[in-house]
Scaffold this active site. Sequence first.
Site, PDB file in Angstrom:
ATOM      1  N   HIS A   1       0.599   2.489  -7.225  1.00  0.00           N
ATOM      2  CA  HIS A   1      -0.813   2.722  -6.898  1.00  0.00           C
ATOM      3  C   HIS A   1      -1.112   4.204  -6.857  1.00  0.00           C
ATOM      4  CE1 HIS A   1       1.446   2.302  -3.099  1.00  0.00           C
ATOM      5  NE2 HIS A   1       0.611   3.176  -2.567  1.00  0.00           N
TER       6      HIS A   1
ATOM      7  N   HIS B   1      -3.710   6.875  -5.087  1.00  0.00           N
ATOM      8  CA  HIS B   1      -4.728   7.101  -4.060  1.00  0.00           C
ATOM      9  C   HIS B   1      -5.756   8.080  -4.649  1.00  0.00           C
ATOM     10  CE1 HIS B   1      -2.209   5.722  -0.492  1.00  0.00           C
ATOM     11  NE2 HIS B   1      -1.242   5.983  -1.362  1.00  0.00           N
TER      12      HIS B   1
HETATM   13  P1  DGP Z   1       1.534   4.172   0.300  1.00  0.00           P
HETATM   14  O1  DGP Z   1       1.896   4.560   1.703  1.00  0.00           O
HETATM   15  O2  DGP Z   1       1.422   5.357  -0.644  1.00  0.00           O
HETATM   16  O3  DGP Z   1       2.436   3.081  -0.213  1.00  0.00           O
HETATM   17  O4  DGP Z   1       0.048   3.573   0.380  1.00  0.00           O
HETATM   18  C1  DGP Z   1      -0.223   2.252   0.705  1.00  0.00           C
HETATM   19  C2  DGP Z   1      -1.655   2.189   1.148  1.00  0.00           C
HETATM   20  O5  DGP Z   1      -2.046   0.834   1.177  1.00  0.00           O
HETATM   21  C3  DGP Z   1      -1.907   2.739   2.554  1.00  0.00           C
HETATM   22  O6  DGP Z   1      -2.757   3.892   2.451  1.00  0.00           O
HETATM   23  C4  DGP Z   1      -2.607   1.611   3.293  1.00  0.00           C
HETATM   24  C5  DGP Z   1      -2.994   0.652   2.193  1.00  0.00           C
HETATM   25  N1  DGP Z   1      -2.935  -0.739   2.573  1.00  0.00           N
HETATM   26  C6  DGP Z   1      -1.895  -1.385   3.156  1.00  0.00           C
HETATM   27  N2  DGP Z   1      -2.201  -2.686   3.345  1.00  0.00           N
HETATM   28  C7  DGP Z   1      -3.453  -2.852   2.851  1.00  0.00           C
HETATM   29  C8  DGP Z   1      -4.317  -3.988   2.738  1.00  0.00           C
HETATM   30  O7  DGP Z   1      -3.993  -5.113   3.120  1.00  0.00           O
HETATM   31  N3  DGP Z   1      -5.535  -3.771   2.177  1.00  0.00           N
HETATM   32  C9  DGP Z   1      -5.933  -2.537   1.730  1.00  0.00           C
HETATM   33  N4  DGP Z   1      -7.152  -2.439   1.214  1.00  0.00           N
HETATM   34  N5  DGP Z   1      -5.142  -1.460   1.804  1.00  0.00           N
HETATM   35  C10 DGP Z   1      -3.927  -1.622   2.358  1.00  0.00           C
END
Ligand code: DGP
Length: 114
Positions: free
Chosen positions: A100, A102
């Site tokens: 992913h 950001h």
């Molecule tokens: P990373 O730490 O780089 O793997 O980023 C993962 C991101 O995913 C973190 O910023 C929070 C987001 N995240 C985790 N669970 C969920 C979810 O259930 N829904 C959404 N929209 N974001 C989520």
Amino acid sequence: MNDCLFCKIAAGEIPSTKVYEDDEALAFRDIAPQAPVHVLVIPKKHVSGWYDAQHESDAMLAHLMRTAAAVAKSEGIVESGFRVVSNCGADAQQSVRHLHLHVLGGRAMSGEMA
Ligand code: DGP
């Protein structure tokens, strides 16, 4: 992948606030935003991170980057500036093992990379 959170979001099994979607990519708002604009861009196909992404097509990887740029445009942060961040692995604190990007903007960022 069966137990992957972002695969479930891509499949619509877990709700998300989508800002863009096509056959290959999905962009949705981060659940814990670190900036006024914080959108995640993912491939719909399961790819665990940047190391495994070497096996994916150039077209798919370029499409993710183009999608990040299009999201920045639609979120209105091109002029003010934005940051694209992608964590890979434990030291980088990647918490979801599905590739992913950001897309962060809407406030001045720190000059630090980490
Ligand atoms: P990373 O730490 O780089 O793997 O980023 C993962 C991101 O995913 C973190 O910023 C929070 C987001 N995240 C985790 N669970 C969920 C979810 O259930 N829904 C959404 N929209 N974001 C989520």
